[in-house]
Design a protein around this motif. Structure first.
Motif, PDB file in Angstrom:
ATOM      1  N   ARG A   1     -11.966  12.654  -3.393  1.00 46.62           N
ATOM      2  CA  ARG A   1     -11.504  11.587  -2.252  1.00 46.62           C
ATOM      3  C   ARG A   1     -10.949  12.617  -0.855  1.00 46.62           C
ATOM      4  O   ARG A   1     -11.489  12.340   0.075  1.00 46.62           O
TER       5      ARG A   1
ATOM      6  N   SER B   1     -12.737   3.179  -9.121  1.00 55.39           N
ATOM      7  CA  SER B   1     -11.877   2.536  -8.114  1.00 55.39           C
ATOM      8  C   SER B   1     -10.685   3.274  -7.343  1.00 55.39           C
ATOM      9  O   SER B   1     -10.473   2.828  -6.331  1.00 55.39           O
TER      10      SER B   1
ATOM     11  N   LYS C   1     -12.708   4.607  -4.429  1.00 55.06           N
ATOM     12  CA  LYS C   1     -13.125   3.631  -3.311  1.00 55.06           C
ATOM     13  C   LYS C   1     -11.526   3.099  -2.718  1.00 55.06           C
ATOM     14  O   LYS C   1     -11.653   2.300  -1.834  1.00 55.06           O
ATOM     15  N   ASP C   2     -10.715   3.438  -3.511  1.00 53.41           N
ATOM     16  CA  ASP C   2      -9.242   3.124  -3.264  1.00 53.41           C
ATOM     17  C   ASP C   2      -9.306   1.524  -3.297  1.00 53.41           C
ATOM     18  O   ASP C   2      -8.758   0.719  -2.344  1.00 53.41           O
ATOM     19  N   ASP C   3      -9.520   0.862  -4.518  1.00 52.01           N
ATOM     20  CA  ASP C   3      -9.511  -0.449  -4.754  1.00 52.01           C
ATOM     21  C   ASP C   3      -8.859  -0.778  -6.059  1.00 52.01           C
ATOM     22  O   ASP C   3      -8.383   0.382  -6.700  1.00 52.01           O
ATOM     23  N   THR C   4      -8.206  -2.032  -6.370  1.00 54.13           N
ATOM     24  CA  THR C   4      -7.507  -1.906  -7.615  1.00 54.13           C
ATOM     25  C   THR C   4      -8.192  -2.754  -8.532  1.00 54.13           C
ATOM     26  O   THR C   4      -7.737  -3.468  -9.267  1.00 54.13           O
ATOM     27  N   SER C   5      -9.769  -2.373  -8.870  1.00 54.78           N
ATOM     28  CA  SER C   5     -10.395  -3.177  -9.611  1.00 54.78           C
ATOM     29  C   SER C   5      -9.965  -3.431 -11.325  1.00 54.78           C
ATOM     30  O   SER C   5     -10.498  -3.905 -11.887  1.00 54.78           O
TER      31      SER C   5
END
Ligand SMILES: O=C(O)[C@H](CS(=O)(=O)O)OP(=O)(O)O
Ligand SMILES: [Mg+2]
Length: 227
Positions: free
Chosen positions: A129, A160, A163-167
């Motif tokens: 990232r 995740s 993409k910096d998500d919290t899936s």
């Protein structure tokens, strides 16, 4: 940035960066080997190739498995718990395994190939990232076990984080690793497979490097790349 996840060790089309996952156990082993002082880890397609490399380099240590079990004449098993206790300072290893090493060798049509288990997943995602994010259009994450949920969970975790998500959470990944088919034989009452290996596969390690394949020599090798 397009991130694709694939399962299995077969070759895929080239990408800007590939992250090959093998939680149980190849790249957890590699991580512990570097922490124990290993300098580099050459990748061997076959047992015969591993012995051939050692013929020319008798001080290299052979590490790996067939069907998860030790290989006669190899110096180390594909065991994170055994490698974590070994004295490897300055050593070169040659690694041969069923899924992770094969998947890594099948990814060399891409320029940047990283390898990890869960132990170095967060560090590897951060490196992609931060360190390389801007230049990467296509990223492949290879869950090297053909059907196992251990590598797939870790692949989803890395996606995740990039993409910096919290899936998906760390604990959800750990649960899926413990429940995966690859973990079964280590958690059964076995004289061959150590439960400590799974304990080590589940532990994130605080290290300042990622594991990247250096393709510049005759034999591809994993080396540390510091952040
Ligand atoms: O040694 C391992 O854990 C596996 C072999 S098997 O899937 O358990 O038969 O190899 P790896 O390449 O580390 O997935
Ligand atoms: Mg595996």
């Amino acid at each position: 940035m397009q991130i694709s996840i694939y399962q299995g060790s077969g070759p895929q089309a080239a990408a800007d960066a590939v992250i090959v996952i093998d939680v149980i156990r190849a790249f957890t082993v590699a991580h512990y080997a570097f922490l124990q002082g290993a300098e580099r880890i050459y990748l061997a397609q076959t047992i015969e190739q591993a012995f051939k490399i050692k013929e020319g380099n008798p001080d290299y240590l052979l590490a790996g498995e067939v069907h998860g079990e030790a290989i006669e004449g190899f110096d180390l098993e594909n065991s994170p718990d055994q490698v974590a206790r070994a004295h490897l300072y300055g050593k070169s290893l040659v690694q041969k395994t069923t899924n992770g090493v094969r998947a890594a060798l099948n990814s060399l049509n891409s320029k940047h190939v990283f390898v990890t288990g869960f132990t170095n997943a967060e560090m590897t995602a951060k490196f992609i990232r931060r360190g390389m994010g801007e230049g990467l259009e296509t990223i492949q994450i290879i869950a090297s076990h053909p059907t196992g949920d251990d590598d797939l969970a870790c692949a989803e975790y890395i996606r995740s984080l990039i993409k910096d998500d919290t899936s998906i959470t760390k604990n959800q990944v750990r649960e899926r690793i413990i429940r995966s088919e690859a973990a079964e034989k280590f958690l059964a009452d076995s004289t061959i497979f150590r439960p400590e290996d799974i304990t080590r596969c589940l532990k994130e390690l605080d290290t300042d490097f990622v594991m990247k394949i250096n393709q510049s020599g005759k034999i591809p090798m994993i080396e540390r790349v510091h952040l």
